[in-house]
Motif scaffolding. Structure first.
Motif, PDB file in Angstrom:
ATOM      1  N   TRP A 261       0.806  -1.218   0.000  1.00 11.24           N
ATOM      2  CA  TRP A 261       0.000   0.000   0.000  1.00 11.24           C
ATOM      3  C   TRP A 261       0.839   1.270   0.000  1.00 11.24           C
ATOM      4  CZ3 TRP A 261       0.157   3.868   3.604  1.00 11.24           C
ATOM      5  CH2 TRP A 261       0.782   3.595   4.822  1.00 11.24           C
ATOM      6  N   ARG A 282     -10.306   4.085  -5.818  1.00  9.69           N
ATOM      7  CA  ARG A 282     -11.065   2.842  -5.621  1.00  9.69           C
ATOM      8  C   ARG A 282     -10.181   1.728  -5.075  1.00  9.69           C
ATOM      9  NH1 ARG A 282     -14.522   3.308 -11.326  1.00  9.69           N
ATOM     10  NH2 ARG A 282     -15.974   4.896 -10.559  1.00  9.69           N
ATOM     11  N   ASP A 283      -9.020   2.121  -4.533  1.00  9.24           N
ATOM     12  CA  ASP A 283      -8.078   1.145  -3.978  1.00  9.24           C
ATOM     13  C   ASP A 283      -8.692   0.423  -2.779  1.00  9.24           C
ATOM     14  OD1 ASP A 283      -4.832   0.714  -4.260  1.00  9.24           O
ATOM     15  OD2 ASP A 283      -5.549   0.336  -2.213  1.00  9.24           O
ATOM     16  N   LYS A 284      -8.264  -0.815  -2.575  1.00 13.88           N
ATOM     17  CA  LYS A 284      -8.806  -1.602  -1.464  1.00 13.88           C
ATOM     18  C   LYS A 284      -8.333  -1.093  -0.100  1.00 13.88           C
ATOM     19  CE  LYS A 284      -5.021  -4.949  -1.853  1.00 13.88           C
ATOM     20  NZ  LYS A 284      -4.637  -6.353  -2.142  1.00 13.88           N
ATOM     21  N   ASP A 285      -7.215  -0.377  -0.080  1.00  7.14           N
ATOM     22  CA  ASP A 285      -6.664   0.111   1.194  1.00  7.14           C
ATOM     23  C   ASP A 285      -7.102   1.559   1.432  1.00  7.14           C
ATOM     24  OD1 ASP A 285      -4.760   1.226   3.200  1.00  7.14           O
ATOM     25  OD2 ASP A 285      -3.825  -0.748   2.998  1.00  7.14           O
ATOM     26  N   ARG A 289      -6.707   5.444  -0.585  1.00  7.83           N
ATOM     27  CA  ARG A 289      -7.853   6.285  -0.955  1.00  7.83           C
ATOM     28  C   ARG A 289      -7.770   7.647  -0.277  1.00  7.83           C
ATOM     29  NH1 ARG A 289     -10.583   1.541   0.510  1.00  7.83           N
ATOM     30  NH2 ARG A 289     -11.805   2.604   2.119  1.00  7.83           N
TER      31      ARG A 289
END
Length: 377
Positions: A261, A282-285, A289
């Motif tokens: 990340w 739209r990042d998972k972390d 974001r």
């Protein structure tokens, strides 16, 4: 690990702004398990250097510093101070040698200080960028062979150090000296290319911060196995624009898919490439974001999405961003369930006036106070 943590405790006891900065850097090394690549004997030297630098900024030396910085100070005064028993006084002289001093006296003083018994004084001379090129050239040739790595590192950091000498320093046995040469934009390209494969990742990370690095070398560093090297490449893409736009975008796309990340966050924080910022938004972390939400180049539509993010830190960064669309700030941020988000909306001059007025009646007293102060044009 034990030795490094004890060094950190030592820094905390000594205190000081610079010491705190070094402590943060060393904690990063601990967290990233860089223990194997740090030469522990260098850390003791660094602690000593930090202590001396803090001491040199002490008010006790203010009058000496003012005297040597005064362009009307006589050469005789410089000569007398250069013989002072206190190495910090001699260092202040070495830092401030300049062309206001007659060249014959200046050369004599510089030579004397280059042979000073204290590495702290010699390092200050190596850092001095105000010396005439002919005098500095002679000094640099000698200082490049100095027995103390801190003097050689200071010389490698100096932008006025001749390229051929930087080339030699780029091959120094100490990684810290090579790292300074790697970051210096005047180091010859052929030497920089060799540093791409340096055994120490801290050298390679420093190389990624060199504004004069070639696109090919930067691409190699983007594939480096060490996290902080790739983070440095991501930051480079946000600051420097020397490489071709197409390659810059391809590099960014590669780093935007990095498994760590911190690499993606470094890219999200400074990128101005719309597609990258959409991916970051739209990042998972949430930490990635959050960086995208605070970036002034993030597309307005993406900022609109981030205003509804489940993470309050992301929404707070979005509410701080002056480029977040006013209607988003009014309908979402100013009505957020988290008081921090509403507070930043109250601070943000892009929030419509009616929204800031409404926030003067907020249930949270801090939000109300900020909004009251921010409705006055």
């Amino acid at each position: 690990m034990y030795k490094i943590k004890n060094l950190l405790k030592d820094l905390t006891v000594r205190g000081g702004r610079v010491a705190e900065n070094l402590k943060e850097i060393l904690w990063d090394f601990v967290e990233e398990q860089y223990i194997q690549i740090i030469q522990l004997e260098l850390l003791g030297d660094l602690v000593e250097e930090i202590y001396l630098l803090d001491k040199a900024e002490n008010d006790n030396y203010r009058s000496i510093r003012a005297l040597v910085e005064d362009p009307t100070t006589s050469p005789e005064t410089f000569e007398k101070l250069a013989e002072n028993k206190d190495p910090i006084v001699r260092r202040i002289v070495a830092e401030n040698l300049n062309t206001n001093i007659p060249s014959d006296i200046l050369e004599k003083l510089a030579k004397r200080l280059a042979e000073d018994k204290s590495w702290f004084v010699r390092a200050a001379l190596a850092e001095n960028s105000n010396l005439p090129p002919d005098i500095f050239r002679k000094l640099a040739e000698e200082l490049a062979k100095d027995p103390d790595w801190r003097v050689r590192a200071a010389l490698a950091e100096n932008d006025n150090t001749p390229p051929d000498i930087l080339g030699k320093l780029a091959e120094d046995e100490y990684w810290s000296v090579r790292a300074e040469a790697a970051e210096n934009p005047n180091t010859p390209q052929d030497k920089l290319r060799k540093l791409v494969k340096d055994s120490n990742p801290l050298v390679r990370a420093a190389l990624a911060e060199n504004s004069n690095i070639s696109a090919e070398d930067l691409w190699q560093l983007a594939k480096d196995s060490y996290l902080n090297v790739r983070v440095a490449v991501a930051r480079y893409l946000s600051i420097h624009f020397r490489i071709p736009p197409e390659m810059r975008e391809e590099l960014a796309k590669r780093l935007a898919k990095d498994k760590y990340w911190r690499v993606r966050a470094a890219l999200a924080e400074g990128s101005n490439i719309p597609v990258i910022l959409w991916w970051s938004a739209r990042d998972k972390d949430p930490r990635v974001r959050e960086k995208a939400a605070g970036n002034s180049h993030t597309p307005p539509q993406a900022l609109g999405e981030l205003a509804e993010d489940p993470n309050p830190d992301v929404r707070a960064a979005d509410a701080r961003n002056y480029n977040t669309p006013p209607d988003i700030l009014y309908w979402w941020s100013a009505r957020d369930k988290d008081p921090r988000v509403r507070l930043f909306a109250a601070l943000n001059r892009s929030t419509p006036l009616k929204g800031r007025v409404e926030l003067t009646r907020d249930r949270d007293p801090d939000v109300r106070n900020v909004a009251m102060r921010n409705i006055i044009p």
